[in-house]
Design a protein around this motif. Structure first.
Motif, PDB file in Angstrom:
ATOM      1  N   GLY A 100      64.750  46.090  36.293  1.00  0.00           N
ATOM      2  CA  GLY A 100      63.504  46.099  35.538  1.00  0.00           C
ATOM      3  C   GLY A 100      63.695  45.663  34.099  1.00  0.00           C
ATOM      4  N   ALA A 101      64.798  46.080  33.490  1.00  0.00           N
ATOM      5  CA  ALA A 101      65.063  45.709  32.095  1.00  0.00           C
ATOM      6  C   ALA A 101      65.270  44.208  31.959  1.00  0.00           C
ATOM      7  N   PHE A 129      66.279  41.059  21.952  1.00  0.00           N
ATOM      8  CA  PHE A 129      66.785  41.489  23.244  1.00  0.00           C
ATOM      9  C   PHE A 129      67.570  42.794  23.192  1.00  0.00           C
ATOM     10  N   SER A 130      68.353  42.986  22.174  1.00  0.00           N
ATOM     11  CA  SER A 130      69.260  44.134  22.182  1.00  0.00           C
ATOM     12  C   SER A 130      69.413  44.704  20.777  1.00  0.00           C
ATOM     13  N   ALA A 189      68.974  52.470  20.738  1.00  0.00           N
ATOM     14  CA  ALA A 189      68.915  52.024  22.135  1.00  0.00           C
ATOM     15  C   ALA A 189      68.473  53.184  23.025  1.00  0.00           C
ATOM     16  N   ILE A 190      69.154  54.311  22.919  1.00  0.00           N
ATOM     17  CA  ILE A 190      68.905  55.561  23.667  1.00  0.00           C
ATOM     18  C   ILE A 190      68.675  55.311  25.156  1.00  0.00           C
ATOM     19  N   ASP A 195      69.279  48.221  26.685  1.00  0.00           N
ATOM     20  CA  ASP A 195      70.111  47.337  25.862  1.00  0.00           C
ATOM     21  C   ASP A 195      70.891  46.340  26.702  1.00  0.00           C
ATOM     22  N   LEU A 196      71.534  46.813  27.761  1.00  0.00           N
ATOM     23  CA  LEU A 196      72.422  45.941  28.527  1.00  0.00           C
ATOM     24  C   LEU A 196      71.645  44.896  29.326  1.00  0.00           C
ATOM     25  N   GLY A 197      70.525  45.289  29.950  1.00  0.00           N
ATOM     26  CA  GLY A 197      69.751  44.338  30.732  1.00  0.00           C
ATOM     27  C   GLY A 197      69.268  43.153  29.905  1.00  0.00           C
TER      28      GLY A 197
END
Length: 240
Positions: A100-101, A129-130, A189-190, A195-197
């Motif tokens: 989904g991310a 994005f991140s 980010a939590i 963050d990674l996606g």
């Protein structure tokens, strides 16, 4: 996990990222009408993303976040109605959240395609994005993410034990509060998937003027939230 629950978690996380990455794009891409909207606008955008994402993913329990899933696993709570917690089911949730991310980040890129092409600062492109730290220090950046995610997951678990007629509004306001209170050092980010996606999407998408995806920092917004979520789950199991 049934296919319906997997799809609900995937789409809920995608909605979260469309709002979240979308508001960042609006605020920082040079040619956007929202350029210069500031931190408060960004924090509200993420909060509204949580609000809408929780509605969309109601069938799955609306975790939208591997740190929440891990916290529930360690606390021993069901993941959703009729979905008992287990390690295997947790990994299925992680997969749905990551998918989904990535989808949400790609949708934002499509919506802002011309603005990405016009943006010449690679840092702004990656920032859509991140997350990234304002002052880079791996230890202290990690500690900030642990604290912020602990607050998120612990309060969510506190809310789960109280009568609630407001739906996802308390969690949305919680995310807003975290953003404006302790989001400044790292961009809060939590959420490892959040963050990674999108960071993976940044690395793969054909974006003009993009630079590095900053993989040297990428472990912090994954490991920090997972530690914070785990600590919150253990603390909630002991206290509630």
């Amino acid at each position: 996990m049934t296919p319906q629950i997997f799809v609900a978690e995937t789409f809920g996380t995608a909605i979260l990222l469309i709002f979240g990455c979308g508001v960042v794009a609006n605020a920082i891409l040079a040619k956007s009408k929202g350029n210069g909207g500031g931190w408060l606008m960004i924090s509200w955008g993420w909060a509204l993303g949580v609000f809408c994402g929780v509605f969309v993913a109601a069938k799955s329990g609306a975790h939208l976040n591997p740190a929440v899933t891990l916290g529930l696993l360690l606390k021993g709570d069901d993941f959703a109605d009729g979905v008992p917690a287990s390690v295997g089911t947790a990994f299925a949730y992680f997969a749905a959240q990551m998918l989904g991310a990535i989808i949400g980040a790609v949708v934002v890129w499509l919506a802002y395609r011309m603005h990405f092409d016009a943006e010449e600062d690679p840092a702004n492109v990656l920032g859509v994005f991140s997350t990234g730290p304002q002052l880079r220090s791996p230890l202290w950046n990690l500690i900030t993410e642990i604290i912020a995610t602990f607050v998120l997951v612990f309060v969510i678990m506190s809310l789960a034990g109280t009568p609630n007629e407001l739906g996802p509004l308390p969690v949305a306001l919680l995310v807003l509060g975290i953003g404006i209170a302790i989001g400044g050092p790292t961009g809060y980010a939590i959420n490892p998937a959040r963050d990674l996606g999108p960071r993976i999407a940044h690395a793969l998408l054909p974006i003009k003027h993009k630079g590095s995806s900053d993989w040297g920092y990428a472990w912090i917004p994954v490991v920090g939230p997972l530690i914070g979520g785990a600590l919150a789950g253990v603390a909630a199991a002991a206290l509630f």
